[in-house]
Design an enzyme around this catalytic site. Structure first.
Site, PDB file in Angstrom:
ATOM      1  CB  SER A  96       2.643   7.705   0.666  1.00 12.49           C
ATOM      2  OG  SER A  96       1.721   7.223  -0.283  1.00 12.49           O
TER       3      SER A  96
ATOM      4  CD  GLU B 167       2.794   9.312  -3.064  1.00 10.20           C
ATOM      5  OE1 GLU B 167       2.059   8.401  -2.676  1.00 10.20           O
ATOM      6  OE2 GLU B 167       2.969  10.378  -2.449  1.00 10.20           O
TER       7      GLU B 167
ATOM      8  CB  CYS C 108      -0.625   1.434   5.670  1.00  9.39           C
ATOM      9  SG  CYS C 108       0.544   1.349   4.368  1.00  9.39           S
TER      10      CYS C 108
ATOM     11  CD  GLU D 294      -9.549  13.041   5.675  1.00  9.43           C
ATOM     12  OE1 GLU D 294     -10.458  13.565   6.366  1.00  9.43           O
ATOM     13  OE2 GLU D 294      -8.435  12.752   6.126  1.00  9.43           O
TER      14      GLU D 294
ATOM     15  CB  CYS E 132      -0.870  -4.679  11.399  1.00  6.90           C
ATOM     16  SG  CYS E 132      -0.676  -3.196  10.415  1.00  6.90           S
TER      17      CYS E 132
ATOM     18  CE  LYS F  15      -5.769   0.471   9.155  1.00  7.65           C
ATOM     19  NZ  LYS F  15      -5.381   1.202   7.924  1.00  7.65           N
TER      20      LYS F  15
ATOM     21  CD  GLU G  26       2.991   3.444   0.295  1.00  4.34           C
ATOM     22  OE1 GLU G  26       2.083   4.015   0.925  1.00  4.34           O
ATOM     23  OE2 GLU G  26       3.589   2.447   0.713  1.00  4.34           O
TER      24      GLU G  26
ATOM     25  CD  GLU H 227      -7.264   4.665   7.684  1.00 10.10           C
ATOM     26  OE1 GLU H 227      -6.190   4.988   7.189  1.00 10.10           O
ATOM     27  OE2 GLU H 227      -7.635   3.472   7.787  1.00 10.10           O
TER      28      GLU H 227
END
Lengths: 1051, 163, 593
Positions: free
Chosen positions: C323, C286, C303, C370, C521, C362, C283, C365
């Protein structure tokens, strides 16, 4: 700017008071629902076709909804005339009448000679003396039309007419020269209170709002009239929308609000349309918008349609709804005046509150404060509906009595046979007010005190056919469905209360349920978030408070006397019969020509079928559903027919023999019954058949009690009674005559010698009347006359007789003496319709030509020097206000007169001999009757039961016999420890289809003895049915007992 | 359907910014709909155009009695269940007409025949209490209705429908 | 706020409290905890349950202490017979339509309704069920299961979804007794804009919203001898698990956690912090790439999967600000099933990756289509068919689920000896630890980016501006000649503020960190219940404590990461990196149903 008003005024006056004849049609929703729109079209076509010089007008509603459609005709110089219940057939006659400067006689209702709009006054003219002035009619007499000042007179779609009757002048006055605080002060001084129900002071509300400094502020008119049974706001919007706009304008000025919203139910399309049109007209004439009437003041107003949620009548819910959310209320504070619509200061008032504002400003606070009561000045519009003869909108000064509303304006019960039981005030958040509290004044504080609320002003009248448990259930069903679902007590609590009521109505109630409902009432009111929840249990709480007996009856006896609760009621006739006779059974058996079985069924249900078939009040007929078609089935005449026919043919003996054969073997239990009247006899009939040893004690020499010693033979021939008493001997009932309680026997002694004692003493004691001159002979009690007549004694009655009273005894005495050739006059303190006697007896009284003097009260017995009675001096009375029974009070006029006579007979009612009861160690209740536990008939003494008139006061034979049946069942259970009573009844099988040959037409009348043949004769007057008549009458039965697939019984 | 969604956007545009806009818009949308009900895509269209959450629109549509989320019959018979009507026997009227049409009220308090010819529903009160019992058939008010009259009215509509 | 104090009397005790204080909070000051089911300090005050009522003198009715504000001279009584009775009856009423299937409920023994019923002395309700039908359980979501039947309509979930997260996936539907919390057309959470954040489950007082449990599946995998089951633990678990095991709020239990996972039967116990460091590597580079190549800025972290769903749904036009880095969880799955499997000689088809996450999103996710970089990587190499597809991460367990699994095997957590993570995917730095806190990703990224950009060693690695406890935090740092402004947002409502800035072309930031949940989190939707601001503060402190004690605090200094690059990935943003560690986003629609 005054120019606009003046211009409009001219235009308005031209249409309002035209130079030509007018026909105005009330075009509110009620009117249209009754066909006013069709009439309007028809009148229009006719006027157009014939090019008549008549102006056709559409106006609002005049409030007399049960008389719709209303057509008002006007001819210059003459009063306006209101025609009621106008149909298309009346169109031409009305046009003709108007052209002839007359009115259509067939439909005339009243006239209006002048009208006070309060902000203007207009005299239409004088004339038509034979037509009553509108405010001489009971419906309008006590009304004071402030809010309804223009309703039904002006065209709601014409802003000009509104201006012509003084509209927008109050606003102009404010705009032209009053400060904001002055305006608020006037409203405060007028002590105007919110008409939405809670009664919050309007001036104070405005003041709180005016103090807020925010730029954006809102006014909201709450016209989300969701109370079932209330529709005054609808009518106010439909009939006079501009007075609302003007009221809001004045408030906008006073509170510096720039935006106003009228929140109306979407269910009121006509109101929405008229409001929108009125607002458009107001904008057009610069009463709304920017720089109103050329001033610096601006105000915008719009209409929002609510989408059908009762809770949106609550202000915070209404605001949520406007903001695009579900209408769920929030906790207050903060109040809307601080944080309201869009978080801005907001004033919400009910529509009617706004409509009062222009009047108060124009007429001044002092003027307004003089109307109504000190704490609640002004008027309130009520919608009077339900079982009321007149229904409609009634605007009364606050503080008027419910008797005025219900009996005077409402005209009492819509069915003369049925008495009004209660009024539900304030819709589902209100309470049930029982008739005995109708003297209560209608104001905020007082209604709250008796557990109801003013609410929006819905007043639903209920009569004896309305079950109070069902009506509480109905309201709760409504509020449960309308609960927003937010807070626990309302959402969950109401549904629990509803489920309790459901089970009570279904006969599954538990004895603890009433306490549970009371607990839930307190709890929900204490912890619900908003007004809806807090008040939702009011109908339950008040019906429990005032009609606990109905709840108990549902729970303990599984009975719904009103016949409303479907699960508990098979057919209405049997349900209403105190003896629960199986009426469809004997009617069907009769129709199927199975006379012996038909008779057997009546005998099983009622040991004196021929007797009761003659003298019953026929509760069954009062609830017969055939009445809705034409007239009730004469069930009583049919069961008399069965008895008479069987006796004539001697076939009753085989029924008797069967019954004797079926007697249970001796149980060894001994039962004493005191009183051989209908109650005592019936109890004996069932108990002896159950195998008990029964002895009846009576002070008279023969059995029958009131049947023998109180009812003249022309109503109940003695041979019928004697015939029916035979069965008692055959069944083995023991009689001990000429035996008086208190002297020959005592309760204590009977208790000692028997397993059970039943007291069926009746109520023979005379009511007391203190009458000057009554000492000294020839003043005698009516029941005494009847007894002597029955026993063949000398009557000791002179030639000219005056009878005081208006009940059955008075009439029985009068008709008996008339037969014995006396000159009879009845003196009664009220009017014919108010006589408490049976309708049929009253009719016969007049048929026989007996003189009745009404509206007099006895003053003294007039005697000559020798002490001989020469007359009865009476006070003449006039009619006063209504009392709680719905009858007008009588007020002495001060005028006296003397009715000449030589004998005065007093027949003003009987009562229970309470001294005797107390002497026997039993207790007497408040009403002076022998106290028993309700539904068990248990007295304070173990093993002693009491039934009949002695526990109720004078009532009907059927009711006393109903007690007897119940007590026989209860005593047998308690003696035997098992349920056997039902085995005394045969299960008859008969046709279960509805007859397609049901006889059409009204009730068949039995033949009557011609009046000419009645003199000097005690022959029976009612001749009874012929066989053909009986079968035709039976065919009129609609067979409500038959339950078709997919249909609801009683439905 | 695109045309319909465009017309809804027009409704939204004309009412945007008004007080109580969401209620008014949904009322308009329903009034202009085919079977007097709000379809999923119509609700979504309103939500999108007003930029308010779908769940809020659904919350509102399910809260107010006025809104239907199921298609309504060709003819709508509305039985008033107001107090005056109740005391004057509107329950038997309701039972009778339901039995006649062979339907029972659903959870939403209404019933529609399988052929979408009739919907029977109740209303809390028409505010026509003086004329109780009152019913409305396709918005025409009938007052002081008896059971037989009601069935007659329904029959005539049924026969009319067959022609 | 007005300084003047308000004098009130509570149960006979006089006390002065600040203007605007609610009665319930004033009561707390005198040691009285008023029971309530709907009120949640700072989150929701709805006033629906009616349990918090108290008696206020001169008030005709009982008063909801959660809604009413104290006024001068107010006399409050909190436990009169009238009050206690009213509370009890409201509780009975709530229980009447509650399924009362406690033993089969996820929230059994951690249920506010159950606890309060006990506290208020309600043993059974006198009332029967009045609802005629049962509502369908919403099992559409990969993350959450909603059972409207257990719901008491406290509105907390609706409130957090609407106000905190500005998602409004759910609302109060219907009215009266038929009221329920539901989604548009009752289509279920999966067919709503729900971001799967699970904040609703955290605030639910009953078992009406719970995570979709994977406990049974994981137990089954653990007992399957043909599988190698790897576990990764997110940074926030080490401050959440202890709480769930009864060790006190914010207890730091890293080493016991590792042991407990071994005891459960995991073959390798690894750390998501390893891939947190990896994320920073990718990151930070990036970001540098975007800054130096004029690519869209601000760049926003990726994230937090709830956040990803949020921007895809509500701001689809802005996804190019995200990102392209996968989250540490997904990077772990991809690396574990490629790099590690190869290194350990495992057939990737027999490797299972289980994540322990503080997060319900999560789960969603891991299930995104993908997220199968490892499969795609192996597909060519092993000639796999599409039917053999495997996801990078197989199952996700929340902190609460792990705690329940540990309870199920009867492990005595308090006496457990600590142990270390396995190598090499167990090594991490302080930069990875602070991923658990809002602002942590930003701080860790800056630790690496600043050093990379300036080539100097950063002395003070703690960015205090980013540690302030606010929903939106800002910092400006000078890098060379230029000033770079960065921002941090937690909760989606705050994220929305920053997105609207971007939308309006007014965003001054180069880099933004967004965390879906309050405080990041550690306040995730999978964390122990309750998860109040007070409790979260303790978790935050423990995390910073852990960071402080880490020998290495900058991600780029993690030796295992270095090894990974040297032996496998070559360098940040390499082709392999792109294939395994980066992803693309889908444009969604908030009005899809």
């Amino acid at each position: 700017m005054i120019r606009i008003l003046d211009q409009l005024q001219r235009v308005g006056e031209e249409s309002l008071y035209p130079q030509e004849a007018t026909i105005a049609i009330g075009m509110g929703t009620c009117g249209v629902g009754s066909g006013a729109d069709v009439l309007y079209r028809r009148f229009g076509e006719e006027i157009e076709r014939r090019k008549l010089p008549i102006q056709l007008r559409s106006v609002g509603c005049f409030g007399a909804c049960s008389e719709e459609p209303l057509v008002m005709t006007g001819v210059t110089g003459l009063p306006m005339v209101l025609h009621r219940q106008v149909s298309e057939l009346d169109v031409l006659p009305i046009i003709d009448a108007v052209l002839a400067k007359r009115y259509h006689k067939g439909r005339v209702y009243c006239k209006i000679s002048e009208w006070d709009h309060h902000l203007s006054k207009y005299s239409y003219g004088t004339g038509y003396p034979e037509v009553p002035e509108w405010n001489q009619i009971d419906f309008f007499r006590s009304q004071k039309k402030l809010v309804l000042r223009n309703a039904g007179i002006i065209d709601p779609d014409s802003i000009a007419e509104y201006v012509a009757v003084g509209g927008y002048r109050a606003f102009y006055k404010v705009l032209g020269g009053m400060s904001r605080s002055e305006v608020i002060q006037v409203i405060k001084d007028a002590r105007l209170r919110g008409r939405g129900g809670a009664g919050f002071p309007t001036g104070l509300k405005w003041e709180l709002m005016a103090r807020e400094t925010e730029e954006e502020k809102y006014l909201i008119c709450n016209a989300d009239e969701g109370d079932p049974g209330a529709y005054m706001n609808r009518n106010e919007m439909e009939s006079d929308p501009h007075s609302l706009i003007e009221g809001m304008l004045i408030a906008a000025y006073a509170t510096s609000a720039k935006e106003g919203i009228i929140y109306v139910r979407a269910e009121y399309p006509l109101a929405v349309k008229r409001l929108n049109d009125a607002i458009a007209a107001a904008y057009e004439h610069t009463f709304l918008g920017k720089n109103i009437l050329g001033s610096h003041f601006s105000f915008n107003l719009s209409v929002v349609e609510g989408a059908g949620a009762f809770v949106c009548g609550e202000e915070t819910a209404l605001i949520a709804s406007l903001e695009g959310h579900a209408g769920r209320p929030r906790v207050k504070p903060p109040f809307p005046s601080k944080k309201g619509y869009l978080g801005k200061p907001t004033t919400i008032n009910n529509l009617e509150t706004w409509c009062n504002v222009p009047l108060i400003i124009a007429m001044g606070s002092a003027w307004f404060a003089r109307i109504g009561t000190n704490l609640s000045p002004g008027t309130k519009v009520f919608s009077l509906v339900g079982k009321s003869r007149n229904t409609g909108l009634v605007e009364l000064p606050l503080g008027e009595k419910l008797t005025t509303l219900v009996y005077e304006a409402g005209g009492g019960s819509s069915n003369v046979e049925k008495s009004i039981k209660a009024v539900q005030s304030g819709g589902p958040s209100g309470g049930c007010i029982p008739a005995h509290l109708f003297e209560s004044s209608i104001d905020y504080e007082n209604l709250a005190k008796i557990g109801a609320i003013m609410g929006s002003g819905g007043m639903v009248v209920m009569d004896s056919d309305n079950c109070m448990v069902d009506s509480a259930r109905y309201f709760l069903e409504f509020t449960t469905a309308e609960s927003c679902g937010k807070c626990t007590p309302c959402r969950e609590g109401l549904s629990q209360a509803l489920s309790v009521l459901d089970r009570i109505c279904e006969g599954e109630g538990k004895e603890s349920d009433i306490a549970l409902l009371e607990e839930l009432s307190r709890h929900i009111s204490d912890t619900a978030l908003c007004g809806l929840g807090q008040s939702a249990m009011n109908p339950v709480a008040t019906t429990i408070r005032y009609f606990a007996q109905e709840y108990e009856s549902h729970i303990k006896r599984r009975r719904c006397e009103a016949g409303t609760c479907e699960t508990l009621v098979a057919e209405l006739c049997s349900n209403s019969c105190p003896l629960t006779m199986r009426i469809p059974t004997y009617i069907t058996l009769l129709k199927e020509n199975r006379l012996v079985e038909a008779f057997t069924s009546t005998l099983e249900d009622n040991p004196l079928p021929g007797t009761l078939g003659r003298i019953c009040h026929f509760h069954c007929q009062m609830r017969c559903r055939r009445e809705e078609v034409d007239s009730p089935v004469h069930q009583g005449e049919l069961h008399r027919y069965l008895a008479d026919t069987l006796y004539k043919m001697g076939q009753e003996q085989e029924v008797y023999q069967q019954m004797i054969e079926d007697k249970y073997p001796s149980t060894g239990k001994k039962i004493a019954i005191v009183g051989a009247g209908p109650a005592g006899l019936s109890a004996a009939f069932y108990l002896v058949r159950l195998g008990h040893e029964v002895t009846i004690y009576d002070e008279h020499p023969q059995a029958g009690g009131v049947l023998r010693y109180g009812i003249p033979a022309y109503r109940l021939p003695r041979d019928v009674l004697d015939k029916e008493l035979e069965l008692f001997d055959l069944l083995g009932v023991n009689f001990r005559f000429n035996t008086s309680l208190g002297t020959d026997i005592t309760v204590e002694a009977l208790r000692g010698a028997n397993d059970a004692v039943i007291l069926a003493l009746g109520s023979y004691h005379h009511s007391h009347l203190t009458l000057e001159g009554s000492e000294g002979g020839h003043v005698i009690q009516g029941t005494e006359v009847l007894r002597r007549q029955a026993e063949g004694e000398d009557l000791q009655v002179g030639k000219r007789v005056v009878i005081i009273g208006g009940g059955n005894v008075a009439i029985d005495v009068a008709r008996s003496l008339w037969r014995l050739d006396r000159e009879v006059t009845i003196a009664y303190r009220r009017g014919r319709d108010e006589m408490p006697a049976n309708r049929s007896e009253i009719a016969e009284l007049f048929a026989e030509g007996i003189t009745v003097v009404f509206d007099v009260s006895p003053k003294s017995v007039v005697r000559d020097g020798t002490g001989k009675v020469t007359g009865l001096s009476v006070n003449e009375l006039e009619q006063g206000a209504f009392d709680v029974s719905g009858r007008r009070r009588r007020i002495p006029t001060g005028k006296d007169s003397i009715i000449e006579c030589d004998t005065v007979i007093i027949a003003i009612g009987e009562r229970v001999d309470s001294a005797l009861i107390e002497a026997e160690g039993l207790s007497v209740n408040e009403a002076g009757h022998l106290a028993v536990e309700r539904y068990t008939y248990k007295t304070a003494l173990d093993g002693v039961w009491a039934i009949g008139d002695v526990i109720t006061g004078p009532s009907t034979a059927a009711e006393a016999m109903g007690h007897a049946k119940e007590v026989a069942h209860l005593i047998d259970c308690s003696l035997m420890g098992e349920i056997r009573f039902h085995t005394l009844f045969t299960d008859f099988k008969y046709g279960q289809e509805i007859w397609d040959t049901a006889h059409e037409g009204r009730q068949i009348k039995a033949g009557q003895l011609p009046v000419a043949e009645r003199h000097s004769s005690f022959a029976e007057v009612n001749l009874g049915y012929s066989g053909r008549q009986a079968r035709m009458e039976a065919s009129r039965c609609l067979r409500c007992d038959v339950c078709l697939e997919g249909e609801v019984s009683n439905g | 359907m695109d045309e319909r969604l465009r017309s809804i956007e027009t409704i939204v545009a004309s009412r945007r910014g008004e007080h109580g806009a969401l209620l008014s818009i949904l009322e308009d949308v329903q009034r202009t709909s085919d079977h007097n009900y709000l379809k999923a895509e119509e609700l979504a269209c309103v939500a999108r155009a007003l930029e308010i959450p779908l769940a809020q629109v659904y919350s509102v549509a399910t809260f107010y009695a006025f809104f239907n989320l199921k298609p309504q019959g060709e003819h709508v018979i509305t039985v008033c269940r107001g107090t005056a009507c109740h005391t004057r026997g509107s329950k038997p009227l309701l039972d009778k007409v339901l039995a006649h049409l062979g339907v029972t009220l659903g959870d939403d308090g209404s019933a529609t025949t399988d052929d979408y010819q009739f919907t029977v529903q109740t209303v809390a009160c028409f505010g026509q209490c003086a004329l109780a019992p009152v019913i409305a058939i396709d918005e025409v008010i009938h007052s002081k209705v008896s059971e037989d009259q009601l069935i007659e009215l329904v029959r005539s509509l049924q026969q009319g429908g067959q022609e | 706020m007005d300084e003047k104090l308000i004098n009130v009397t509570i149960d006979g005790r006089k006390i002065a409290v600040g203007r605007g204080t609610k009665i319930i909070d004033a009561c707390k000051r005198v040691g009285i905890t008023i029971p309530t089911l709907c009120y949640l300090e700072d989150i929701s005050a709805y006033g629906s349950c009616g349990v918090c009522v108290v008696e206020v003198e001169n008030s005709p009715r009982l008063v909801r202490s959660c809604m009413h504000i104290v006024t001068e001279g107010m006399v409050i009584n909190t436990h009169t017979p009238r009050v206690l009775h009213a509370r009890k009856v409201n509780m009975e009423l709530l229980l009447a339509n509650h399924p009362l299937l406690c033993t089969s409920c996820e929230r059994n023994l951690n249920c506010e309704l159950q606890a309060l019923a006990h506290q208020l002395g309600v043993r059974e309700s006198r009332f029967g069920r009045t609802k005629t039908k049962f509502e369908e359980i919403d099992r559409t979501s990969p993350s959450l299961v909603r059972d409207p039947n257990a719901c008491i309509l406290c509105n907390r979930c609706v409130e957090v979804c609407e106000s905190m997260q500005t998602v409004s996936a759910i609302s109060m539907i219907g009215r009266g007794l038929n009221t329920k919390v539901g989604t548009f057309l009752d289509g279920g959470l999966a067919n709503s804009p729900c971001t799967n954040c699970g904040q609703c489950a955290l605030v639910c007082p009953t078992g009406a919203i719970v995570e979709r449990s994977a406990e049974d599946e994981v137990f089954a995998a653990l007992s399957d001898p043909t599988l190698t089951v790897l576990v990764q633990t997110a940074p926030a678990i080490r401050v959440g698990l202890g709480e769930a095991m009864g060790l006190g709020e914010g207890a730091l239990v890293t080493e016991q956690m590792v042991t407990s996972l071994r005891r459960l039967g995991f073959d390798r116990v690894f750390d998501t912090q390893f891939t947190a460091d990896l994320t920073i590597m990718e990151e930070a580079h990036e970001l540098i790439d975007r800054i130096t190549h004029n690519k869209p800025l601000p760049m926003i972290t990726s994230c937090s999967p709830g956040w990803i769903k949020f921007i895809e749904t509500f701001y689809p036009e802005q996804v190019d600000h995200l990102s392209s880095c996968k989250s540490p969880q997904q990077m772990f799955g991809a690396v574990a099933k490629t790099y590690y499997a190869k290194r350990a000689g495992l057939d990737p088809r027999t490797v299972r990756v289980v994540s322990i996450m503080p997060c319900t999103a999560k789960k969603y996710e891991a299930g995104r289509s993908e997220m199968d970089g490892a499969f795609k990587w192996w597909k060519k190499e092993m000639d796999l068919s599409d039917e053999e597809r495997f996801a990078d991460v197989d199952w996700v367990l929340t902190t609460r689920e792990l705690a329940r699994m540990l309870e199920r095997i009867g492990l005595d957590f308090s006496t457990l000896e600590g142990s270390d993570f396995d190598d090499p995917l167990g090594a991490s730095t302080g930069g990875a630890v602070i991923f658990a806190n809002s602002g942590g990703v930003m701080e860790a990224a800056l630790r690496t980016a600043v050093e990379t950009l300036t080539g100097t060693v950063l002395e003070n690695v703690e960015f205090s501006d980013l540690r302030e406890r606010a929903g939106i935090r800002e910092a400006a740092l000078t890098i060379g000649e230029s000033t770079v402004r960065v921002a941090v947002a937690n909760t989606l409502g705050n994220a929305r503020v920053l997105l609207d800035q971007i939308k309006g072309g007014e965003s001054p930031y180069a880099f933004i960190e967004v965390m879906t949940c309050p405080d990041g989190c550690i306040g995730g939707g999978g964390q122990p219940i309750p998860s109040t601001a007070e409790i979260r503060a303790k978790r935050i402190a423990s995390i910073y404590e852990e960071d402080r004690h880490k020998p290495i605090r900058k991600s780029h200094e993690n030796p295992s990461i270095k090894e990974l690059y040297e032996t496998f990935l070559t360098k940040p943003l390499s082709d392999v990196s792109h294939q395994l560690l980066h992803t693309e986003y889908t444009k969604g629609d908030a009005y899809r149903y």
